[in-house]
Motif scaffolding. Sequence first.
Motif, PDB file in Angstrom:
ATOM      1  N   GLY A  83      48.435  28.735   1.203  1.00  0.00           N
ATOM      2  CA  GLY A  83      49.687  29.143   1.833  1.00  0.00           C
ATOM      3  C   GLY A  83      50.290  28.114   2.759  1.00  0.00           C
ATOM      4  O   GLY A  83      51.391  28.305   3.281  1.00  0.00           O
ATOM      5  N   LEU A  84      49.602  26.991   2.980  1.00  0.00           N
ATOM      6  CA  LEU A  84      50.119  25.940   3.856  1.00  0.00           C
ATOM      7  C   LEU A  84      50.871  24.878   3.049  1.00  0.00           C
ATOM      8  O   LEU A  84      50.793  24.849   1.825  1.00  0.00           O
ATOM      9  N   PHE A  85      51.573  24.002   3.739  1.00  0.00           N
ATOM     10  CA  PHE A  85      52.487  23.068   3.069  1.00  0.00           C
ATOM     11  C   PHE A  85      51.793  21.969   2.279  1.00  0.00           C
ATOM     12  O   PHE A  85      52.437  21.291   1.485  1.00  0.00           O
ATOM     13  N   LEU A  86      50.485  21.752   2.485  1.00  0.00           N
ATOM     14  CA  LEU A  86      49.741  20.781   1.666  1.00  0.00           C
ATOM     15  C   LEU A  86      48.574  21.472   0.958  1.00  0.00           C
ATOM     16  O   LEU A  86      47.494  20.896   0.819  1.00  0.00           O
ATOM     17  N   GLN A  87      48.800  22.672   0.532  1.00  0.00           N
ATOM     18  CA  GLN A  87      47.741  23.477  -0.096  1.00  0.00           C
ATOM     19  C   GLN A  87      47.062  22.714  -1.238  1.00  0.00           C
ATOM     20  O   GLN A  87      47.706  22.200  -2.134  1.00  0.00           O
ATOM     21  N   ASN A  88      45.739  22.620  -1.123  1.00  0.00           N
ATOM     22  CA  ASN A  88      44.950  21.946  -2.158  1.00  0.00           C
ATOM     23  C   ASN A  88      43.538  22.521  -2.105  1.00  0.00           C
ATOM     24  O   ASN A  88      42.745  22.155  -1.241  1.00  0.00           O
ATOM     25  N   LYS A  89      43.250  23.393  -3.012  1.00  0.00           N
ATOM     26  CA  LYS A  89      41.977  24.113  -3.007  1.00  0.00           C
ATOM     27  C   LYS A  89      40.788  23.169  -3.130  1.00  0.00           C
ATOM     28  O   LYS A  89      39.778  23.327  -2.434  1.00  0.00           O
ATOM     29  N   TRP A  90      40.895  22.155  -3.987  1.00  0.00           N
ATOM     30  CA  TRP A  90      39.777  21.239  -4.219  1.00  0.00           C
ATOM     31  C   TRP A  90      39.456  20.445  -2.947  1.00  0.00           C
ATOM     32  O   TRP A  90      38.297  20.322  -2.557  1.00  0.00           O
ATOM     33  N   VAL A  91      40.488  19.906  -2.312  1.00  0.00           N
ATOM     34  CA  VAL A  91      40.286  19.135  -1.082  1.00  0.00           C
ATOM     35  C   VAL A  91      39.730  20.029   0.016  1.00  0.00           C
ATOM     36  O   VAL A  91      38.773  19.657   0.713  1.00  0.00           O
ATOM     37  N   LYS A  92      40.321  21.197   0.167  1.00  0.00           N
ATOM     38  CA  LYS A  92      39.892  22.129   1.207  1.00  0.00           C
ATOM     39  C   LYS A  92      38.416  22.481   1.059  1.00  0.00           C
ATOM     40  O   LYS A  92      37.636  22.410   2.031  1.00  0.00           O
ATOM     41  N   GLU A  93      38.009  22.875  -0.136  1.00  0.00           N
ATOM     42  CA  GLU A  93      36.631  23.310  -0.353  1.00  0.00           C
ATOM     43  C   GLU A  93      35.643  22.148  -0.263  1.00  0.00           C
ATOM     44  O   GLU A  93      34.523  22.327   0.218  1.00  0.00           O
ATOM     45  N   SER A  94      36.044  20.971  -0.718  1.00  0.00           N
ATOM     46  CA  SER A  94      35.160  19.803  -0.656  1.00  0.00           C
ATOM     47  C   SER A  94      34.902  19.392   0.787  1.00  0.00           C
ATOM     48  O   SER A  94      33.751  19.170   1.193  1.00  0.00           O
ATOM     49  N   VAL A  95      35.974  19.298   1.574  1.00  0.00           N
ATOM     50  CA  VAL A  95      35.833  18.921   2.979  1.00  0.00           C
ATOM     51  C   VAL A  95      35.063  19.992   3.748  1.00  0.00           C
ATOM     52  O   VAL A  95      34.180  19.676   4.557  1.00  0.00           O
ATOM     53  N   ALA A  96      35.380  21.264   3.483  1.00  0.00           N
ATOM     54  CA  ALA A  96      34.709  22.370   4.171  1.00  0.00           C
ATOM     55  C   ALA A  96      33.211  22.381   3.860  1.00  0.00           C
ATOM     56  O   ALA A  96      32.390  22.668   4.741  1.00  0.00           O
ATOM     57  N   PHE A  97      32.855  22.050   2.608  1.00  0.00           N
ATOM     58  CA  PHE A  97      31.444  22.028   2.224  1.00  0.00           C
ATOM     59  C   PHE A  97      30.685  20.962   3.007  1.00  0.00           C
ATOM     60  O   PHE A  97      29.596  21.219   3.533  1.00  0.00           O
ATOM     61  N   VAL A  98      31.263  19.766   3.101  1.00  0.00           N
ATOM     62  CA  VAL A  98      30.605  18.671   3.827  1.00  0.00           C
ATOM     63  C   VAL A  98      30.472  19.025   5.308  1.00  0.00           C
ATOM     64  O   VAL A  98      29.410  18.829   5.927  1.00  0.00           O
ATOM     65  N   VAL A  99      31.544  19.555   5.880  1.00  0.00           N
ATOM     66  CA  VAL A  99      31.532  19.937   7.298  1.00  0.00           C
ATOM     67  C   VAL A  99      30.475  21.000   7.565  1.00  0.00           C
ATOM     68  O   VAL A  99      29.689  20.889   8.512  1.00  0.00           O
ATOM     69  N   ASN A 100      30.441  22.028   6.725  1.00  0.00           N
ATOM     70  CA  ASN A 100      29.470  23.104   6.913  1.00  0.00           C
ATOM     71  C   ASN A 100      28.039  22.633   6.693  1.00  0.00           C
ATOM     72  O   ASN A 100      27.112  23.094   7.364  1.00  0.00           O
ATOM     73  N   MET A 101      27.865  21.703   5.750  1.00  0.00           N
ATOM     74  CA  MET A 101      26.530  21.192   5.459  1.00  0.00           C
ATOM     75  C   MET A 101      25.954  20.461   6.674  1.00  0.00           C
ATOM     76  O   MET A 101      24.805  20.694   7.065  1.00  0.00           O
ATOM     77  N   VAL A 102      26.755  19.597   7.286  1.00  0.00           N
ATOM     78  CA  VAL A 102      26.283  18.853   8.453  1.00  0.00           C
ATOM     79  C   VAL A 102      26.046  19.786   9.628  1.00  0.00           C
ATOM     80  O   VAL A 102      25.043  19.680  10.343  1.00  0.00           O
ATOM     81  N   ARG A 103      26.943  20.751   9.817  1.00  0.00           N
ATOM     82  CA  ARG A 103      26.819  21.674  10.945  1.00  0.00           C
ATOM     83  C   ARG A 103      25.625  22.605  10.813  1.00  0.00           C
ATOM     84  O   ARG A 103      25.130  23.134  11.809  1.00  0.00           O
ATOM     85  N   SER A 104      25.160  22.821   9.582  1.00  0.00           N
ATOM     86  CA  SER A 104      24.044  23.747   9.372  1.00  0.00           C
ATOM     87  C   SER A 104      22.687  23.121   9.682  1.00  0.00           C
ATOM     88  O   SER A 104      21.678  23.822   9.780  1.00  0.00           O
ATOM     89  N   ILE A 105      22.654  21.796   9.865  1.00  0.00           N
ATOM     90  CA  ILE A 105      21.383  21.102  10.138  1.00  0.00           C
ATOM     91  C   ILE A 105      21.150  21.042  11.643  1.00  0.00           C
ATOM     92  O   ILE A 105      21.994  20.512  12.377  1.00  0.00           O
ATOM     93  N   PRO A 106      20.043  21.587  12.141  1.00  0.00           N
ATOM     94  CA  PRO A 106      19.735  21.473  13.577  1.00  0.00           C
ATOM     95  C   PRO A 106      19.739  20.019  14.012  1.00  0.00           C
ATOM     96  O   PRO A 106      19.288  19.137  13.269  1.00  0.00           O
TER      97      PRO A 106
END
Length: 222
Positions: A48-71
């Motif tokens: 719904g945003l002006f640069l909507q891109n599902k692939w970019v969003k999910e790829s970046v979110a996965f990397v961010v969440n992966m790093v944040r999940s490691i103590p």
Amino acid sequence: MLPESIITVLPELNKAFFETLYMVGISLGIALVVGLPLGILLFVTDKGLFLQNKWVKESVAFVVNMVRSIPFIILLVALLPLTKLVTGTTIGPTAASVSLSVAAIPFFARLVETSLREIDKGVVEASIAVGATPWMIIKDVLIPEARPGIVQGVTITTISLVAYSAMAGIVGGGGIGDLAIRFGYYRYDNTVMMTTIIVLICLVQLIQFSGDQISKFVDKKS
């Protein structure tokens, strides 16, 4: 009159304090440079945003969440080869700054994304309606509107980095944490341990107070 153990360790405490500021300063700077655009990217590529891109969003979110999940303590050890490659050593405040930066980037990126989500969607829609380019919307609308939240995000990230830097002392990262372990824990000196705790508490309180004041200053709505 200060206890003898404190007088003895004062030079080390002074050095450790500035090592902590050094580590936090480097990692916070890298977190701002990389984490801010990363957080903006997470927001503007969402549905719904002006640069909507599902692939970019999910790829970046996965990397961010992966790093944040490691103590952090595990991340610190896991990144020792990278630390060695980048700094040429695995001990000292400069080496610890590598792991601190890697931990801080996704943390701050998520805080930036959260701040942007608090912006009234009508403001963004109005900007699109008048023909503003994506860069103009980011530069002139999103960042100014989210400025107080971003400042608070910087404050939270800085405080987290102070805590992380203390943990870096376990692997010889230097700083107040290293001092607490070497002089307080290994030597069973509770006075030194309590002194380092008080120093850290005072530092965090100062950071929080400064962040609150800056956030109020940049908040045009207050």
